[in-house]
Design a protein around this motif. Structure first.
Motif, PDB file in Angstrom:
ATOM      1  N   PRO A  24       0.803  -1.217   0.000  1.00 34.55           N
ATOM      2  CA  PRO A  24       0.000   0.000   0.000  1.00 34.55           C
ATOM      3  C   PRO A  24       0.836   1.266   0.000  1.00 34.55           C
ATOM      4  O   PRO A  24       0.407   2.297  -0.462  1.00 34.55           O
ATOM      5  CB  PRO A  24      -0.843  -0.112   1.268  1.00 34.55           C
ATOM      6  CG  PRO A  24      -0.137  -1.079   2.129  1.00 34.55           C
ATOM      7  CD  PRO A  24       0.618  -1.998   1.210  1.00 34.55           C
ATOM      8  N   SER A  25       2.070   1.193   0.519  1.00 39.47           N
ATOM      9  CA  SER A  25       2.859   2.415   0.608  1.00 39.47           C
ATOM     10  C   SER A  25       3.374   2.864  -0.752  1.00 39.47           C
ATOM     11  O   SER A  25       3.760   4.005  -0.914  1.00 39.47           O
ATOM     12  CB  SER A  25       4.022   2.230   1.572  1.00 39.47           C
ATOM     13  OG  SER A  25       4.898   1.245   1.069  1.00 39.47           O
ATOM     14  N   SER A  26       3.379   1.981  -1.745  1.00 34.60           N
ATOM     15  CA  SER A  26       3.862   2.392  -3.055  1.00 34.60           C
ATOM     16  C   SER A  26       2.920   3.402  -3.700  1.00 34.60           C
ATOM     17  O   SER A  26       3.341   4.234  -4.471  1.00 34.60           O
ATOM     18  CB  SER A  26       4.043   1.179  -3.962  1.00 34.60           C
ATOM     19  OG  SER A  26       2.797   0.565  -4.180  1.00 34.60           O
ATOM     20  N   LYS A  27       1.643   3.328  -3.405  1.00 32.03           N
ATOM     21  CA  LYS A  27       0.673   4.258  -3.975  1.00 32.03           C
ATOM     22  C   LYS A  27       0.513   5.500  -3.104  1.00 32.03           C
ATOM     23  O   LYS A  27       0.536   6.619  -3.592  1.00 32.03           O
ATOM     24  CB  LYS A  27      -0.672   3.556  -4.143  1.00 32.03           C
ATOM     25  CG  LYS A  27      -1.753   4.437  -4.700  1.00 32.03           C
ATOM     26  CD  LYS A  27      -3.063   3.710  -4.769  1.00 32.03           C
ATOM     27  CE  LYS A  27      -4.163   4.647  -5.205  1.00 32.03           C
ATOM     28  NZ  LYS A  27      -5.455   4.041  -5.040  1.00 32.03           N
ATOM     29  N   ASP A  28       0.334   5.300  -1.789  1.00 25.93           N
ATOM     30  CA  ASP A  28       0.008   6.399  -0.886  1.00 25.93           C
ATOM     31  C   ASP A  28       1.233   7.084  -0.300  1.00 25.93           C
ATOM     32  O   ASP A  28       1.143   8.200   0.163  1.00 25.93           O
ATOM     33  CB  ASP A  28      -0.857   5.890   0.275  1.00 25.93           C
ATOM     34  CG  ASP A  28      -2.181   5.346  -0.205  1.00 25.93           C
ATOM     35  OD1 ASP A  28      -2.647   5.787  -1.266  1.00 25.93           O
ATOM     36  OD2 ASP A  28      -2.736   4.475   0.485  1.00 25.93           O
ATOM     37  N   GLY A  29       2.351   6.423  -0.250  1.00 28.77           N
ATOM     38  CA  GLY A  29       3.510   6.964   0.438  1.00 28.77           C
ATOM     39  C   GLY A  29       3.631   6.315   1.805  1.00 28.77           C
ATOM     40  O   GLY A  29       2.658   5.806   2.363  1.00 28.77           O
ATOM     41  N   TRP A  30       4.819   6.335   2.327  1.00 27.20           N
ATOM     42  CA  TRP A  30       5.069   5.635   3.590  1.00 27.20           C
ATOM     43  C   TRP A  30       4.322   6.288   4.750  1.00 27.20           C
ATOM     44  O   TRP A  30       3.864   5.627   5.661  1.00 27.20           O
ATOM     45  CB  TRP A  30       6.568   5.551   3.885  1.00 27.20           C
ATOM     46  CG  TRP A  30       7.194   6.890   4.150  1.00 27.20           C
ATOM     47  CD1 TRP A  30       7.737   7.741   3.254  1.00 27.20           C
ATOM     48  CD2 TRP A  30       7.316   7.521   5.431  1.00 27.20           C
ATOM     49  NE1 TRP A  30       8.182   8.874   3.869  1.00 27.20           N
ATOM     50  CE2 TRP A  30       7.942   8.767   5.222  1.00 27.20           C
ATOM     51  CE3 TRP A  30       6.960   7.170   6.729  1.00 27.20           C
ATOM     52  CZ2 TRP A  30       8.224   9.648   6.249  1.00 27.20           C
ATOM     53  CZ3 TRP A  30       7.238   8.055   7.757  1.00 27.20           C
ATOM     54  CH2 TRP A  30       7.865   9.275   7.515  1.00 27.20           C
ATOM     55  N   PHE A  31       4.173   7.623   4.714  1.00 27.33           N
ATOM     56  CA  PHE A  31       3.492   8.297   5.817  1.00 27.33           C
ATOM     57  C   PHE A  31       2.017   7.901   5.873  1.00 27.33           C
ATOM     58  O   PHE A  31       1.485   7.590   6.940  1.00 27.33           O
ATOM     59  CB  PHE A  31       3.640   9.816   5.672  1.00 27.33           C
ATOM     60  CG  PHE A  31       3.065  10.570   6.835  1.00 27.33           C
ATOM     61  CD1 PHE A  31       3.746  10.649   8.035  1.00 27.33           C
ATOM     62  CD2 PHE A  31       1.826  11.188   6.736  1.00 27.33           C
ATOM     63  CE1 PHE A  31       3.218  11.331   9.110  1.00 27.33           C
ATOM     64  CE2 PHE A  31       1.294  11.865   7.806  1.00 27.33           C
ATOM     65  CZ  PHE A  31       1.994  11.938   9.001  1.00 27.33           C
ATOM     66  N   SER A  32       1.360   7.894   4.724  1.00 26.34           N
ATOM     67  CA  SER A  32      -0.058   7.497   4.688  1.00 26.34           C
ATOM     68  C   SER A  32      -0.236   6.053   5.096  1.00 26.34           C
ATOM     69  O   SER A  32      -1.209   5.708   5.773  1.00 26.34           O
ATOM     70  CB  SER A  32      -0.624   7.711   3.287  1.00 26.34           C
ATOM     71  OG  SER A  32      -0.646   9.077   2.968  1.00 26.34           O
ATOM     72  N   ALA A  33       0.714   5.197   4.673  1.00 24.46           N
ATOM     73  CA  ALA A  33       0.626   3.786   5.046  1.00 24.46           C
ATOM     74  C   ALA A  33       0.750   3.627   6.556  1.00 24.46           C
ATOM     75  O   ALA A  33      -0.004   2.868   7.180  1.00 24.46           O
ATOM     76  CB  ALA A  33       1.710   2.983   4.327  1.00 24.46           C
ATOM     77  N   CYS A  34       1.695   4.348   7.171  1.00 28.77           N
ATOM     78  CA  CYS A  34       1.850   4.285   8.634  1.00 28.77           C
ATOM     79  C   CYS A  34       0.620   4.837   9.347  1.00 28.77           C
ATOM     80  O   CYS A  34       0.154   4.266  10.333  1.00 28.77           O
ATOM     81  CB  CYS A  34       3.090   5.075   9.064  1.00 28.77           C
ATOM     82  SG  CYS A  34       4.638   4.332   8.552  1.00 28.77           S
ATOM     83  N   GLU A  35       0.102   5.938   8.834  1.00 25.10           N
ATOM     84  CA  GLU A  35      -1.087   6.552   9.430  1.00 25.10           C
ATOM     85  C   GLU A  35      -2.278   5.603   9.371  1.00 25.10           C
ATOM     86  O   GLU A  35      -2.997   5.424  10.364  1.00 25.10           O
ATOM     87  CB  GLU A  35      -1.388   7.852   8.693  1.00 25.10           C
ATOM     88  CG  GLU A  35      -2.518   8.648   9.269  1.00 25.10           C
ATOM     89  CD  GLU A  35      -2.776   9.909   8.483  1.00 25.10           C
ATOM     90  OE1 GLU A  35      -3.214  10.878   9.106  1.00 25.10           O
ATOM     91  OE2 GLU A  35      -2.538   9.919   7.258  1.00 25.10           O
TER      92      GLU A  35
END
Length: 140
Positions: free
Chosen positions: A11-22
């Protein structure tokens, strides 16, 4: 055997690592956010402070969890409780409160208008007094 698209596997490839962590923290609830904040303070205090500010700014600190969403529907006007007598009482009470609010707002408008009028009258009285006193002082 089917293959998944890269976006579905990570999921972090699309949203970015910050959004994935959030999103990961949100799925675990407010307790996970508080635990992360405490650990942030223990290991590196600016990280804990940043998490605290982020939780306050994003309204994660004071918001209700999703389990309380049922109680919020009680206050909606169109939500039915299933009890006709209670629904009629609630509708009557809400109507009465709306009328009282409208009457109070009208009262406040009249009060503000009266205050504005008295301030304007005082200003005009002072202005007229100054214009009457001005020529008399010039002649003397």
């Amino acid at each position: 055997m089917t293959t998944l698209a890269p976006e579905a596997t990570h999921p972090s490839s699309k949203d970015g690592w910050f959004s994935a962590c959030e999103n990961w923290m949100d799925r675990r609830g407010k307790g996970a956010w508080i635990a992360a904040m405490i650990l942030g303070f223990i290991f590196f205090w600016p990280l804990g402070l940043a998490l605290l500010f982020y939780m306050i700014w994003s309204d994660r600190m004071f918001s209700k969890s999703h389990s309380c969403s049922r109680s919020k529907s009680f206050y909606r006007r169109d939500a039915s409780s299933g009890n006709a007598a209670f629904d009629a009482y609630k509708a009557d009470t809400l109507r009465r409160l709306e009328e009282e609010q409208q009457q109070f707002e009208a009262f406040m408008d009249r009060l503000r208008a009266a205050k504005d009028q008295s301030e304007f009258d005082e200003f005009m009285k002072d202005r007229n007094r100054k214009t009457e006193d001005g020529p008399a002082q010039a002649e003397a």
